[in-house]
Scaffold this motif. Structure first.
Motif, PDB file in Angstrom:
ATOM      1  N   ILE A  10     -51.387  29.965 -62.485  1.00 31.57           N
ATOM      2  CA  ILE A  10     -50.470  30.090 -63.617  1.00 31.57           C
ATOM      3  C   ILE A  10     -50.752  31.413 -64.312  1.00 31.57           C
ATOM      4  CG2 ILE A  10     -49.802  29.122 -65.856  1.00 31.57           C
ATOM      5  CD1 ILE A  10     -50.573  26.374 -64.706  1.00 31.57           C
ATOM      6  N   THR A  11     -49.695  32.192 -64.528  1.00 35.61           N
ATOM      7  CA  THR A  11     -49.841  33.451 -65.254  1.00 35.61           C
ATOM      8  C   THR A  11     -49.010  33.393 -66.526  1.00 35.61           C
ATOM      9  OG1 THR A  11     -48.052  34.482 -63.993  1.00 35.61           O
ATOM     10  CG2 THR A  11     -50.290  34.807 -63.180  1.00 35.61           C
ATOM     11  N   VAL A  24     -50.000  26.552 -74.124  1.00 38.16           N
ATOM     12  CA  VAL A  24     -50.019  26.403 -72.662  1.00 38.16           C
ATOM     13  C   VAL A  24     -50.975  25.285 -72.241  1.00 38.16           C
ATOM     14  CG1 VAL A  24     -50.527  27.557 -70.477  1.00 38.16           C
ATOM     15  CG2 VAL A  24     -49.399  28.825 -72.326  1.00 38.16           C
ATOM     16  N   LEU A  28     -50.236  21.648 -70.274  1.00 39.00           N
ATOM     17  CA  LEU A  28     -50.934  21.237 -69.049  1.00 39.00           C
ATOM     18  C   LEU A  28     -51.628  19.895 -69.249  1.00 39.00           C
ATOM     19  CD1 LEU A  28     -52.436  24.672 -67.969  1.00 39.00           C
ATOM     20  CD2 LEU A  28     -50.486  23.478 -66.949  1.00 39.00           C
ATOM     21  N   GLN A  66     -43.349  23.651 -63.305  1.00 38.31           N
ATOM     22  CA  GLN A  66     -42.792  24.994 -63.496  1.00 38.31           C
ATOM     23  C   GLN A  66     -41.709  24.967 -64.570  1.00 38.31           C
ATOM     24  OE1 GLN A  66     -41.731  25.491 -59.367  1.00 38.31           O
ATOM     25  NE2 GLN A  66     -43.386  26.963 -59.013  1.00 38.31           N
ATOM     26  N   LEU A  69     -43.345  24.443 -68.039  1.00 40.94           N
ATOM     27  CA  LEU A  69     -44.029  25.652 -68.510  1.00 40.94           C
ATOM     28  C   LEU A  69     -43.032  26.755 -68.881  1.00 40.94           C
ATOM     29  CD1 LEU A  69     -47.075  25.762 -66.069  1.00 40.94           C
ATOM     30  CD2 LEU A  69     -47.083  25.148 -68.501  1.00 40.94           C
ATOM     31  N   ILE A  80     -44.176  32.435 -68.529  1.00 38.77           N
ATOM     32  CA  ILE A  80     -45.167  31.630 -67.814  1.00 38.77           C
ATOM     33  C   ILE A  80     -44.651  31.367 -66.410  1.00 38.77           C
ATOM     34  CG2 ILE A  80     -46.509  29.504 -67.758  1.00 38.77           C
ATOM     35  CD1 ILE A  80     -45.979  29.209 -70.767  1.00 38.77           C
ATOM     36  N   ASN A  81     -45.467  31.698 -65.422  1.00 38.43           N
ATOM     37  CA  ASN A  81     -45.131  31.433 -64.025  1.00 38.43           C
ATOM     38  C   ASN A  81     -46.217  30.573 -63.403  1.00 38.43           C
ATOM     39  OD1 ASN A  81     -42.719  33.073 -63.705  1.00 38.43           O
ATOM     40  ND2 ASN A  81     -44.090  34.793 -64.066  1.00 38.43           N
ATOM     41  N   ALA A  82     -45.802  29.617 -62.599  1.00 38.37           N
ATOM     42  CA  ALA A  82     -46.745  28.762 -61.873  1.00 38.37           C
ATOM     43  C   ALA A  82     -46.355  28.772 -60.406  1.00 38.37           C
ATOM     44  CB  ALA A  82     -46.698  27.334 -62.423  1.00 38.37           C
ATOM     45  N   GLN A  83     -47.331  29.039 -59.554  1.00 36.18           N
ATOM     46  CA  GLN A  83     -47.097  29.071 -58.120  1.00 36.18           C
ATOM     47  C   GLN A  83     -48.197  28.292 -57.420  1.00 36.18           C
ATOM     48  OE1 GLN A  83     -47.358  33.381 -57.779  1.00 36.18           O
ATOM     49  NE2 GLN A  83     -45.258  33.371 -57.015  1.00 36.18           N
TER      50      GLN A  83
END
Length: 94
Positions: A10-11, A24, A28, A66, A69, A80-83
């Motif tokens: 996560i960024t 954030v 989560l 995703q 967030l 916010i990016n989640a991969q």
């Protein structure tokens, strides 16, 4: 599934302000996502954070996380990016 197959990256990037980390991490926590590692820095008022998280006990799918967030990012004014970890590794391979 072993632990590594359930990890995501996560960024978070945006202008620094009070409450980014709390916003954030609360999002989560509400989805039962465990933070395995976290690093953050502030460069000339720009906030950056990267987290490695464990999704093994998450109450939502990665796709749903995703979305959650992204909405939280809009709410607190950051991106916010989640991969999934595998996708992150593949995209950043040299």
């Amino acid at each position: 599934m072993d632990e590594e197959q359930n990890r995501a990256i996560i960024t978070v990037v945006g202008r620094d302000k009070v409450g980014i980390i709390a916003g954030v991490t609360s999002a989560l926590s509400e989805q039962n996502v465990n933070i395995l590692d976290i690093s953050q820095t502030i460069m000339q008022n720009f906030f950056t954070m990267i987290m490695v998280v464990d999704l093994a006990k998450a109450t939502v799918s990665l796709q749903e996380l995703q979305r959650i967030l992204a909405e939280k990012g809009e709410e607190i004014g950051v991106q916010i990016n989640a991969q999934h970890e595998d996708i992150f590794k593949f995209m950043h391979r040299i």
